[in-house]
Design a protein around this motif. Sequence first.
Motif, PDB file in Angstrom:
ATOM      1  N   ASN A 271       0.974  -1.023   0.138  1.00  0.00           N
ATOM      2  CA  ASN A 271       0.215   0.073   0.243  1.00  0.00           C
ATOM      3  C   ASN A 271       1.172   1.041  -0.242  1.00  0.00           C
ATOM      4  OD1 ASN A 271      -2.866  -1.135  -0.460  1.00  0.00           O
ATOM      5  ND2 ASN A 271      -3.047  -0.637   1.561  1.00  0.00           N
ATOM      6  N   PHE A 272       2.485   1.262   0.582  1.00  0.00           N
ATOM      7  CA  PHE A 272       3.167   2.385   0.442  1.00  0.00           C
ATOM      8  C   PHE A 272       3.725   1.913  -0.942  1.00  0.00           C
ATOM      9  CE2 PHE A 272       2.185   2.102   5.258  1.00  0.00           C
ATOM     10  CZ  PHE A 272       2.211   3.414   5.472  1.00  0.00           C
ATOM     11  N   LYS A 273       3.546   1.867  -1.787  1.00  0.00           N
ATOM     12  CA  LYS A 273       4.840   1.327  -2.718  1.00  0.00           C
ATOM     13  C   LYS A 273       3.665   2.012  -4.104  1.00  0.00           C
ATOM     14  CE  LYS A 273       7.450  -1.614  -1.021  1.00  0.00           C
ATOM     15  NZ  LYS A 273       8.010  -3.609  -0.710  1.00  0.00           N
ATOM     16  N   SER A 274       4.556   2.135  -5.019  1.00  0.00           N
ATOM     17  CA  SER A 274       3.695   2.714  -6.178  1.00  0.00           C
ATOM     18  C   SER A 274       3.839   2.019  -7.066  1.00  0.00           C
ATOM     19  CB  SER A 274       4.689   3.624  -6.903  1.00  0.00           C
ATOM     20  OG  SER A 274       6.240   3.047  -7.434  1.00  0.00           O
ATOM     21  N   ALA A 275       3.113   1.730  -8.542  1.00  0.00           N
ATOM     22  CA  ALA A 275       3.313   0.693  -9.757  1.00  0.00           C
ATOM     23  C   ALA A 275       5.045  -0.374  -9.524  1.00  0.00           C
ATOM     24  CB  ALA A 275       2.555   1.006 -10.750  1.00  0.00           C
ATOM     25  N   GLU A 276       5.742   0.535 -10.294  1.00  0.00           N
ATOM     26  CA  GLU A 276       6.729   0.295 -10.061  1.00  0.00           C
ATOM     27  C   GLU A 276       7.387  -0.654  -8.995  1.00  0.00           C
ATOM     28  OE1 GLU A 276       6.068   3.435 -10.933  1.00  0.00           O
ATOM     29  OE2 GLU A 276       5.992   3.257 -13.011  1.00  0.00           O
ATOM     30  N   PRO A 459      -2.998   4.028  -3.836  1.00  0.00           N
ATOM     31  CA  PRO A 459      -2.680   3.410  -2.389  1.00  0.00           C
ATOM     32  C   PRO A 459      -2.946   4.609  -0.639  1.00  0.00           C
ATOM     33  CG  PRO A 459      -1.189   5.037  -3.469  1.00  0.00           C
ATOM     34  CD  PRO A 459      -2.373   4.696  -4.535  1.00  0.00           C
ATOM     35  N   ALA A 460      -3.878   3.910  -0.618  1.00  0.00           N
ATOM     36  CA  ALA A 460      -4.510   3.740   0.858  1.00  0.00           C
ATOM     37  C   ALA A 460      -3.520   4.845   1.926  1.00  0.00           C
ATOM     38  CB  ALA A 460      -5.710   2.725   1.240  1.00  0.00           C
ATOM     39  N   TYR A 461      -2.637   3.609   1.743  1.00  0.00           N
ATOM     40  CA  TYR A 461      -2.053   4.392   3.293  1.00  0.00           C
ATOM     41  C   TYR A 461      -1.188   5.080   2.465  1.00  0.00           C
ATOM     42  CZ  TYR A 461      -2.839   0.146   5.981  1.00  0.00           C
ATOM     43  OH  TYR A 461      -3.147  -0.524   7.159  1.00  0.00           O
ATOM     44  N   PHE A 463      -2.197   8.066   0.674  1.00  0.00           N
ATOM     45  CA  PHE A 463      -3.398   8.931   1.258  1.00  0.00           C
ATOM     46  C   PHE A 463      -3.443   9.274   2.799  1.00  0.00           C
ATOM     47  CE2 PHE A 463      -4.827   8.104  -3.501  1.00  0.00           C
ATOM     48  CZ  PHE A 463      -4.970   9.682  -3.801  1.00  0.00           C
ATOM     49  N   ALA A 464      -3.753   8.045   3.350  1.00  0.00           N
ATOM     50  CA  ALA A 464      -3.831   8.613   5.126  1.00  0.00           C
ATOM     51  C   ALA A 464      -2.485   8.940   5.089  1.00  0.00           C
ATOM     52  CB  ALA A 464      -4.133   7.432   5.364  1.00  0.00           C
ATOM     53  N   PHE A 465      -1.501   8.388   4.927  1.00  0.00           N
ATOM     54  CA  PHE A 465      -0.283   9.309   5.589  1.00  0.00           C
ATOM     55  C   PHE A 465      -0.253  10.965   5.021  1.00  0.00           C
ATOM     56  CE2 PHE A 465       4.698  10.523   5.820  1.00  0.00           C
ATOM     57  CZ  PHE A 465       4.754   9.856   6.874  1.00  0.00           C
ATOM     58  N   VAL A 466       0.041  10.432   3.679  1.00  0.00           N
ATOM     59  CA  VAL A 466      -0.100  12.513   3.186  1.00  0.00           C
ATOM     60  C   VAL A 466      -1.154  13.523   3.786  1.00  0.00           C
ATOM     61  CG1 VAL A 466      -0.384  14.292   1.254  1.00  0.00           C
ATOM     62  CG2 VAL A 466       0.475  12.193   1.147  1.00  0.00           C
ATOM     63  N   ASN A 467      -2.569  12.941   4.452  1.00  0.00           N
ATOM     64  CA  ASN A 467      -3.535  14.021   4.572  1.00  0.00           C
ATOM     65  C   ASN A 467      -3.452  14.049   6.048  1.00  0.00           C
ATOM     66  OD1 ASN A 467      -4.745  14.451   2.018  1.00  0.00           O
ATOM     67  ND2 ASN A 467      -5.719  12.667   2.668  1.00  0.00           N
TER      68      ASN A 467
END
Length: 832
Positions: A271-276, A459-461, A463-467
Amino acid sequence: MRQTYHIRGMTCNGCRNHVEELLLKIKGITTAHVDLEKEEATIEMEDQIPIETIQETFNDDGGRYHIHRQGEHLQESELIKEQIQKGKGTGFFYCPMHCEGQKTYDKAGDCPICGMDLVEEQNLSTGTVYQWTCPMHPEIINKESGTCPICGMNLVSMDTEISSEKKHYQGLLKKFWIAVVFTIPIFLIAMSDMASDNPLYKVAEQKYWNWIQFALSIPVVFYSGWMFFKRAWTSIKTMNLNMFTLIGIGSGIAWIFSVFALLFPKIFPENFKSAEGNVYIYFEATTVILTLVLLGQILEAKAHSKTSGAIKELLKLVPSTATLVENGEEKTIAIDQIEKGFLLRIKPGEKIPVDGYIVEGSSSVDQSMITGEPIPLDKSINDQVSSGTLNSTGSFVMKAEKVGSETLLSQIIELVNTASRSKAPIQKLADRISKYFVPIVIGVSIITFMIWAAFGPEPAYVFAFVNAIAVLIIACPCALGLATPMSVMVGIGRGAQSGVMIKNAEALEKMNIVDTLIVDKTGTLTEGKPSVEQVIATNPSDEKILIQYITSLNQYSEHPLAKAIVHYGISTNTSIIKIDDFEAIAGKGVIGTFQGKKIALGNDKLLKQQSIFISEDLKTKVIAEQEHGKTVSYIAIDKEAVGYVSIFDAIKKTSQKAIEDLQRIGIEVIMLTGDNENTAKAVAKQLNLDRYKSECLPEDKLNEIKKLQEKGRVVAMAGDGINDAPALAQSDVGIAMGTGTDIAIESASITLVKGDLAGIVKAKKLSHGVIKNIKQNLFFAFFYNVLGVPLAAGILYPFFGILLSPMIAALAMSFSSVSVITNSLRLRKIKL
């Protein structure tokens, strides 16, 4: 041996007790009594102990307290001068949010409660040390004027201006530009990811660019922005949570998260990673946040310097040098070398350095810088002149009476400094909210993370982290805390420029709701310069002897009417004789004896008390005088009234208009005077006063105010005499005429330097403007936080797809405090 000293730095009874303990530890001091309210220490010692020894004891204890002799101004202290020369300022700093009330600190730094930068107190020692140097040989520096020992040229004055405030601002600016230099490349590297064909990846892989971002972020985090983390740690350690708590937690977590993502990418869930498959890093968010907060601190420091602008303007009124007249010769000396009794030559266009009176010559003096009144006043021999005022035309010689901290200007500056650090009652609301604000924001941040992690898109985590970080960064308890003190500081300074001296913020706030004004007559409505118009004897041949009796009797009295009679007697070449058994009876008159004759001078109350007979013819003549607004005192010898003295005191030209202005804005004006009914009625009629009371003793005025307060009225009292002091103290807002007695000024919470009622109109306008400004600030702060926190949490995302970046949140947070200060600065232009 007993000595009394002034102590600075005490804030509570604990401080008082501690200072007493420190003093008693000094060898040679037998007893020490410290008064917290007066900030004084009365010390009994076996032999004179140098003040430097006492200060050393305080310095060994941490340097929180400072001692100097009564009447000695701070500018006279060599310690202060040394601090200024080293760029340490005056040694007195305070928190702009007044977290610990009147507490001051001895050096610049951060407030231990809220973390805000401490502000330097402005006074006559700020920024200027008087020294002389040779224009040809700059290595020659003397403390006194004279000639150069090398070339013989006259030494010229030099000012050593090293402002602590300026030094702090320059330090912030340096950190900011270093942050900008390292943040811009980090930001560009991070933003390059938004390009469809990232050109940077053609140079090196993403992981190497991540390491470059890490390296570039180190100077920003550990140099430019390190103070924010120190303040955050202090706030958590002391549980005084504030703005820096939120900044430190938010940006600190983002940076630490990024470092771990760089070093240990495998420990993070998908959840903390990009598509790459790369973990998102936030070095750019951290550095941009810190840089923007730093920018906010710079703007705030710049704005803070303007809030004390009124005091700085007053400080500019003091010249650095003066011309001493000694043995017929003139020489230039530093202002801090002036002593009482010195004769000083004041030339056209020069500012008057100290308080005193003219002994030779005459001139026109512009007093607008202190009284706020633009019309220069003519001054001649024996007329008083004040420090900071401007000599317009002629040249004169004055004798110094008050120097250093005793001068009017110095007292004004000290009063403004003290009042600026006081708290207004309206601030209690902001204080209560601020106490719970940070824990609530941290709670909202945690809830935001949980909701986004559970219900947000992938990635939900992330978004959660940034907000969650955005919520921490955007909240600004600082704006809430600054809302009141900034307005109070600027408002009180503005009042000082207009001759309205406010002792504390509570008086400033209460003045806004005053609905009743009690005024004394003599010296308040009138000029306070009574003059004898005539002395009438029932037997005309006795007139000279009656003048001699009343002149001699009044030589022992300090009452303005008594002084007028003595002045009249002297002007008629009356010889003064010795009077026995003198007694002044408050509100009635004076009595004494001469060669067995009992002499009395006073009103009909005194005569009734003394069982003295008054003929009907004499009564009729006295009433006729009183109906013309004159004050009349009977003259009696033994048990019979044998004449009277008629005294006239002109009504001030400004009184009538001021009363009309006050009545127009809804304030009821009531005159309470100790004068008789006929005189009071005549004055009330002339000024269109509907309510008045005559023959009031000091306790009558006090009781009248109590009655009005019991009816729910908010009462201001304006007076100038000793007899007004109880009423001034009882009133909701005591207003003293600056031309009045010291005890009246001490009892009042507002002093009008010029001494007329027009100043009350100014005080009312100022109070209204400041309270309105405070409410605007509180609205801005509340509205900002109420709107900003939900936006940062992402409340608009489900409806409009809008999210608030932590970097934008940092920018908004920085400007929220600046907006409050900027709004407060508008008070500098308020029309009074």
